[in-house]
Design a protein around this motif. Structure first.
Motif, mmCIF file in Angstrom:
data_model
loop_
_atom_site.group_PDB
_atom_site.id
_atom_site.type_symbol
_atom_site.label_atom_id
_atom_site.label_comp_id
_atom_site.label_asym_id
_atom_site.label_seq_id
_atom_site.Cartn_x
_atom_site.Cartn_y
_atom_site.Cartn_z
ATOM 1 N N LEU A 38 0.842 -1.221 0.028
ATOM 2 C CA LEU A 38 0.145 0.027 -0.054
ATOM 3 C C LEU A 38 1.106 1.277 -0.159
ATOM 4 N N ASP A 39 0.243 2.342 -0.547
ATOM 5 C CA ASP A 39 0.861 3.515 -0.283
ATOM 6 C C ASP A 39 0.838 4.066 1.116
ATOM 7 N N ALA A 40 1.324 5.155 1.277
ATOM 8 C CA ALA A 40 1.561 5.831 2.798
ATOM 9 C C ALA A 40 0.145 5.845 3.496
ATOM 10 N N TYR A 99 -10.737 4.146 14.475
ATOM 11 C CA TYR A 99 -9.756 2.934 14.161
ATOM 12 C C TYR A 99 -8.238 3.468 13.491
ATOM 13 N N ASP A 100 -7.636 4.195 14.379
ATOM 14 C CA ASP A 100 -6.174 4.178 14.325
ATOM 15 C C ASP A 100 -5.550 2.647 14.703
ATOM 16 N N HIS A 101 -4.281 2.768 14.858
ATOM 17 C CA HIS A 101 -3.617 1.442 15.092
ATOM 18 C C HIS A 101 -4.211 1.178 16.642
ATOM 19 N N ALA A 102 -4.041 1.796 17.527
ATOM 20 C CA ALA A 102 -4.443 1.733 18.734
ATOM 21 C C ALA A 102 -5.895 1.171 18.969
ATOM 22 N N GLY A 103 -6.943 1.833 18.296
ATOM 23 C CA GLY A 103 -8.238 2.157 18.230
ATOM 24 C C GLY A 103 -8.543 0.783 17.652
ATOM 25 N N ASP A 127 -10.120 -1.002 3.775
ATOM 26 C CA ASP A 127 -10.146 -0.560 5.167
ATOM 27 C C ASP A 127 -9.488 0.874 5.118
ATOM 28 N N ILE A 128 -9.780 1.819 6.169
ATOM 29 C CA ILE A 128 -9.205 3.136 6.210
ATOM 30 C C ILE A 128 -8.074 3.085 6.938
ATOM 31 N N SER A 129 -7.679 2.121 7.867
ATOM 32 C CA SER A 129 -6.532 1.794 8.625
ATOM 33 C C SER A 129 -5.324 1.168 7.823
ATOM 34 N N ALA A 130 -4.503 1.913 7.079
ATOM 35 C CA ALA A 130 -3.777 1.289 6.047
ATOM 36 C C ALA A 130 -2.487 0.378 6.832
ATOM 37 N N PRO A 144 -5.390 -5.535 -1.143
ATOM 38 C CA PRO A 144 -6.078 -4.601 -0.149
ATOM 39 C C PRO A 144 -6.301 -3.152 -0.616
ATOM 40 N N VAL A 145 -7.124 -2.555 -0.332
ATOM 41 C CA VAL A 145 -7.568 -1.410 -0.713
ATOM 42 C C VAL A 145 -7.591 -0.166 0.417
ATOM 43 N N ALA A 146 -6.557 0.662 0.433
ATOM 44 C CA ALA A 146 -6.575 1.616 1.702
ATOM 45 C C ALA A 146 -7.544 2.666 1.320
ATOM 46 N N ALA A 147 -9.059 2.801 1.865
ATOM 47 C CA ALA A 147 -9.731 3.803 1.204
ATOM 48 C C ALA A 147 -11.032 3.830 2.474
#
Ligand code: AVJ
Length: 320
Positions: free
Chosen positions: A8-10, A39-43, A111-114, A135-138
Motif C-alpha cells: 500500500l501507499d503511505a 480506528y487508528d492502530h491503537a483503536g 479499510d481506512i487503517s492502512a 488490499p485497498v486503503a480507502a
C-alpha cells in the motif's frame, strides 16, 4: 509462485482531512466527531478486544450465523468471484467464508487503517498462498476504485459487523446504492445487521465491566493529542453510552466532567461541565426495516439468517 500482496501507499487519511473534521465537529453545536476515526492502530486493537468481551454479543452471534451458513453462502457466490470486503479489520469473519468458498478468484479488503490493513492482508496471504489478495486503503463511505485484478471478475461484497449501523439511515441507503454501483448489476452483498432487542442487553454491550469500550471511546481524544498535538486530559472525560429507542440507536458520547478549555489546531474549544462530544451512533434495525431500506437502494433481499436469540442478522442481497 504465490500471488504477491501488493504494498500500500503511505497513510490513507491525509492528516488535513482528519484535522478539518475534528475542528468542524468540535466547533459545532452539539459537539461531535466521526466514528470512522476510532480506528487508528491503537483503536483497531481496542476494537478487537471489544469483540471478545462477554457483553459484546454482535461478533459472536454473527460468527455463529456465518459458520452455520457458510456452505449456503459459498453456493451463492459465482465461481471465480472477487470478494470485496468493506471495512475488513482483522478479516476474521472472512476466513469463515474463505474456508467454505474454495473457488474464489480474489479477495480485496478495503479499510481506512492502512497499517493494520497491510498487516492483516500479509497474514491472510500466508494462510492462503494461492489467493490473490488486493488490499485497498480507502474510506469506503466515499467512492473508491477497485484494483484492476478485481475489475474483470464477478464481484460479491461482504460488509459484516453491522458497520452499516454507524451510518444515518439516509447515509446507509446511499452506501448501499454506492456499493451497488461499485459491485455492479447482478452482484451479491452479504451484510451483517444488528437487531433491535432488550434495552439492557444493548446497553451492556456498550458499557462493558472491564472498561474496554470506554478506552476505545477515549482513544479518539488520545488520537487527536497524538496526531494533532492537542492536550486533552483523558481523565477529564467520561464514557457515556445508552440506547435511544425513539431513534433506534446506541449513542456514545464523551462527557466533560468539568468546565474547561482545550486548544485544537489553533482553535479554542470550550466545554461546559457535563457537555458531551457525540462520538458514535450504532443503529439497530429489524429484519423488515433493513430489507425495506435495501429495496429502496436497488437491492433485492435473497436470504436472511439470524442467531437463535434473533440478536443479529446476516442478509444476502442482489443488485438490480
Ligand atoms: C463496528 C460500528 C459495528 O456499533 O457495535 C463497538 C462499534 N462501538 N463498541 C458497534 C462499537 C462501541 C461497532 N461497529
Amino acid at each position: 509462485m504465490p500471488a504477491p500482496v501488493r504494498r500500500l501507499d503511505a497513510a490513507s487519511t491525509p492528516i488535513s482531512a482528519f484535522a478539518a473534521d475534528v475542528v468542524a465537529g468540535l466547533t459545532a453545536t452539539p459537539k461531535h466527531l466521526p466514528p470512522k476515526y476510532f480506528y487508528d492502530h491503537a483503536g483497531s486493537a481496542l476494537f478487537e478486544r471489544i469483540t471478545q468481551l462477554p457483553e459484546y454479543y454482535p461478533t459472536r452471534c454473527e460468527i455463529d450465523i456465518l459458520q452455520r451458513r457458510a456452505a449456503d453462502i459459498a453456493a451463492l457466490l459465482p465461481p471465480g468471484a472477487a470478494l470485496i470486503e468493506f471495512g475488513s479489520g482483522s478479516s476474521s469473519k472472512t476466513r469463515i467464508l474463505l474456508a467454505a468458498a474454495k473457488n474464489l478468484g480474489a479477495y480485496a479488503p478495503v479499510d481506512i487503517s492502512a497499517q493494520f490493513l497491510q498487516q492483516q492482508a500479509d497474514a491472510l496471504h500466508r494462510e492462503y498462498p494461492k489467493l490473490v489478495v488486493r488490499p485497498v486503503a480507502a474510506d469506503f463511505s466515499q467512492p473508491f476504485v477497485l484494483p484492476d485484478a478485481v475489475q474483470i471478475m464477478p464481484r460479491s461484497g461482504f460488509f459484516p459487523g453491522s458497520t452499516i449501523g454507524n451510518f444515518e439511515p439516509h447515509e446507509a441507503a446511499a452506501f448501499l446504492r454506492n456499493a451497488g454501483r461499485i459491485l455492479g448489476r447482478g452482484s451479491l452483498l452479504i451484510i451483517g445487521v444488528d437487531l433491535v432487542k432488550d434495552t439492557q442487553v444493548l446497553q451492556k454491550a456498550y458499557n462493558d465491566a472491564q472498561g474496554v469500550t470506554a478506552a476505545f471511546n477515549l482513544n479518539l481524544l488520545a488520537r487527536i493529542n497524538r496526531e494533532l498535538g492537542a492536550k486533552f486530559n483523558l481523565d477529564g472525560f467520561e464514557h457515556h453510552a445508552f440506547f435511544n429507542r425513539e431513534r433506534s440507536r446506541i449513542e456514545m458520547h464523551l462527557a466533560a466532567i468539568k468546565r474547561h478549555r482545550v486548544r485544537v489546531c489553533g482553535e479554542c474549544i470550550d466545554f461546559r461541565a457535563g457537555e458531551t462530544i457525540h462520538t458514535e451512533n450504532s443503529y439497530k434495525y429489524s429484519v423488515e426495516s433493513f430489507g425495506a431500506m435495501a429495496r429502496g437502494a436497488g437491492w433485492k433481499p435473497l436470504e436472511v439468517w439470524t442467531d437463535a436469540r434473533s440478536y443479529f442478522s446476516v442478509h444476502v442481497l442482489t443488485f438490480g
